[in-house]
Design an enzyme around this catalytic site. Structure first.
Site, PDB file in Angstrom:
ATOM      1  CG  ASP A  31      -2.518 -19.752  -0.252  1.00 16.73           C
ATOM      2  OD1 ASP A  31      -1.679 -19.746   0.664  1.00 16.73           O
ATOM      3  OD2 ASP A  31      -2.367 -20.410  -1.292  1.00 16.73           O
TER       4      ASP A  31
ATOM      5  CG  ASP B 284      -7.248  -4.365   3.861  1.00 19.96           C
ATOM      6  OD1 ASP B 284      -8.245  -4.322   4.585  1.00 19.96           O
ATOM      7  OD2 ASP B 284      -7.081  -3.608   2.883  1.00 19.96           O
TER       8      ASP B 284
ATOM      9  CE  LYS C  36       0.508 -17.138  -1.920  1.00 21.19           C
ATOM     10  NZ  LYS C  36       0.063 -18.538  -2.105  1.00 21.19           N
TER      11      LYS C  36
ATOM     12  CG  ASP D 171     -12.292  -6.523   6.143  1.00 21.33           C
ATOM     13  OD1 ASP D 171     -12.005  -5.963   7.216  1.00 21.33           O
ATOM     14  OD2 ASP D 171     -12.675  -5.907   5.134  1.00 21.33           O
TER      15      ASP D 171
ATOM     16  CE1 TYR E  11      -3.296  -2.700  -0.054  1.00 22.45           C
ATOM     17  CE2 TYR E  11      -3.823  -2.250   2.219  1.00 22.45           C
ATOM     18  CZ  TYR E  11      -4.049  -2.953   1.056  1.00 22.45           C
ATOM     19  OH  TYR E  11      -5.037  -3.903   1.008  1.00 22.45           O
TER      20      TYR E  11
END
Ligand code: NAD
Length: 368
Positions: A229, A253, A196, A257, A145
Site C-alpha cells: 500500500d 497486477d 503485506k 497498472d 489467482y
C-alpha cells in the site's frame, strides 16, 4: 558477414489491432534479417477470436506445441466484443492464460518508462515523471489467482461465500526474486520488494525469502522492503525513487497498472513473460504489448505499433542476449518521437499525425 544461429520465433497476431501492430514487427524482423544477418525464422499462427472462428477454439494443440518449441512467442492482442459471450473455455483470453500457465512463465516484466518527449501525456507533473524508468517484476503463475481452495460455496444461513487462497512457497518466491536481482544488476542495482507482511503470513514469508536470497547471492544489490500500500502511494508521490520492483501476482497486477498510467499512453508499453532457464541456459518467453485488441480503432490504420515494437526489443534483449540490437531499436523509437511523429493516441500540439505503417517505416529508417 558471419551468419549467427537461426532463431525461431512464433508470431501470434491475434485479434483487433493485433495483426496491424505485429505487421510492423514483421517489417523490423525483415530489416534485422537483411541488414544485420540475424537469421530469424518466423512462423505465424492464429490465436484468440481469430482461432475460434477457424477452429472453434482459442488456440489449437498444434499452435500450442509450436509455442513450446519456439525461442520466443510475440503476441499482438486477443479478444473483442464479438466473442464476449462465448463460454469461458472458448473465450479468446483463455489462449493467453493457457500459454502463460503451460509455458510456466512465472516472471512478468513490465517497464514503466516515461519518454521525455511525452511527459505531458502523464497525469503527474512533468518533473516527477520525466526520465522515469521502473522495471516491474510481477510473479505470474502463483498467489491468490491460482491458490486452492477457491470457489463460491453455499453456507448454512442461506448466504454464499467466495473463497480464494493466497499461497506462495519458498521456491516460487526465490525464482522470481532472482529475476529481479539479475535485472537490477544490469540497471541501477536497486530492488524494492513489496508485500503485506504486516497482515499476511504469505507476505511475511515473501519478505523473509527475498531477504534470505539477497544475503546468500545478491549482497552487491541494494534491497528495500516496502508494504504494497505504501508502494502504491510512493508511485504517485516520488516514482523516480524506484529501479526494480518485485512483487506477487495480485499486488503486481495493480501496481504495474498504476505505474503504467504514470507514463501516459497504453500504446507505448511493452511486456515480457519469462520462464525458468533450462540446463543449457535457454528459457521460454512470451512478449506482448500491455494494451488489448482495441476493437474501437481496429482496421483504421491508426494503432500505435510502438508497444509491440518495444516488446520485440525486449525479446532481443532477454531471449537472445542481443543487448546492442535492442538498444538500437529503442533508440530508433526515441529518434522518431524526437522528430515529432505521433500516432493519433499520442498526438499533441506541434506534432505530426502518422499512420501505423508510417510509424513503423519511420522507425526502420532510423535503424539504418
Ligand atoms: P484496450 O487496451 O484494447 O483499449 C483501451 C483503449 O486504449 C482504447 O480506446 C483503445 O483504442 C486504446 N488503445 C489500446 N492500444 C492502443 C494502441 N496500440 N494504439 C492506440 N490506441 C490504443 O483495452 P479494452 O478496450 O479494455 O479491451 C479491448 C479488448 O482487448 C477486450 O476484449 C479485452 O479483453 C482485450 N484485452 C486483451 C489483452 C491481451 O491480449 N493481452 C489485454 C487487455 C485487454
Amino acid at each position: 558477414m558471419i551468419k549467427i544461429k537461426k532463431r525461431k520465433f512464433l508470431l501470434l497476431p491475434g485479434d483487433g489491432i493485433g495483426p496491424e501492430v505485429i505487421g510492423e514487427v514483421k517489417k523490423i524482423i525483415n530489416w534485422f534479417n537483411n541488414k544485420k544477418s540475424l537469421d530469424f525464422e518466423i512462423e505465424e499462427e492464429l490465436v484468440g477470436g481469430s482461432a475460434y472462428e477457424k477452429h472453434g477454439m482459442p488456440i489449437t494443440d498444434e499452435v500450442f506445441y509450436k509455442a513450446l518449441e519456439s525461442e520466443a512467442v510475440i503476441l499482438g492482442a486477443v479478444g473483442g466484443p464479438k466473442w464476449d459471450n462465448l463460454e469461458f473455455s472458448k473465450k479468446p483470453e483463455r489462449a493467453l492464460l493457457k500459454l502463460r500457465k503451460e509455458l510456466k512463465l512465472f516472471a512478468n516484466l513490465r517497464p514503466a518508462i516515461c519518454f521525455k518527449q511525452l511527459v505531458d501525456a502523464s497525469s503527474l507533473k512533468p518533473e516527477l515523471v520525466s526520465g522515469l524508468d521502473i522495471m516491474f517484476v510481477r510473479e505470474l503463475t502463483g498467489g491468490i489467482y491460482f491458490g486452492e481452495p477457491r470457489g463460491i460455496k453455499p453456507i448454512d444461513n442461506g448466504e454464499r461465500k467466495g473463497i480464494n487462497t493466497h499461497v506462495y512457497t519458498t521456491s516460487e518466491i526465490e525464482r522470481v526474486a532472482r529475476v529481479a536481482f539479475d535485472l537490477a544488476r544490469k540497471r541501477n542495482n536497486k530492488v524494492t520488494s513489496c508485500e503485506k507482511s504486516n497482515v499476511m503470513e504469505a507476505g511475511q514469508l515473501w519478505k523473509e525469502e527475498v531477504q534470505s536470497i539477497h544475503e546468500k547471492e545478491y549482497k552487491d544489490v541494494e534491497l528495500n522492503h516496502m508494504l504494497a500500500d505504501n508502494c502504491a502511494m510512493q508511485l504517485v508521490r516520488n516514482p523516480k525513487q524506484f529501479d526494480v520492483i518485485v512483487t506477487d501476482n495480485l499486488f503486481g497486477d495493480m501496481l504495474s497498472d498504476e505505474a503504467a498510467m504514470l507514463t501516459g499512453s497504453l500504446g507505448l508499453l511493452p511486456s515480457a513473460s519469462l520462464g525458468a532457464k533450462d540446463k543449457n541456459g535457454n528459457m521460454r518467453s512470451l512478449y506482448e504489448p500491455v494494451h488489448g485488441s482495441a476493437p474501437d480503432i481496429a482496421g483504421k490504420g491508426i494503432a500505435n505499433p510502438i508497444a509491440t515494437i518495444l516488446s520485440f526489443a525486449m525479446a532481443l534483449k532477454y531471449t537472445l542476449d542481443l543487448d546492442k540490437e535492442a538498444e538500437t531499436l529503442e533508440k530508433a523509437v526515441q529518434n522518431v518521437l524526437d522528430e515529432g511523429l505521433r500516432t493519433k493516441d499520442i498526438l499533441s500540439n506541434g506534432t505530426k499525425e502518422v499512420s501505423t505503417s508510417t510509424m513503423g517505416d519511420a522507425i526502420i529508417s532510423k535503424l539504418q
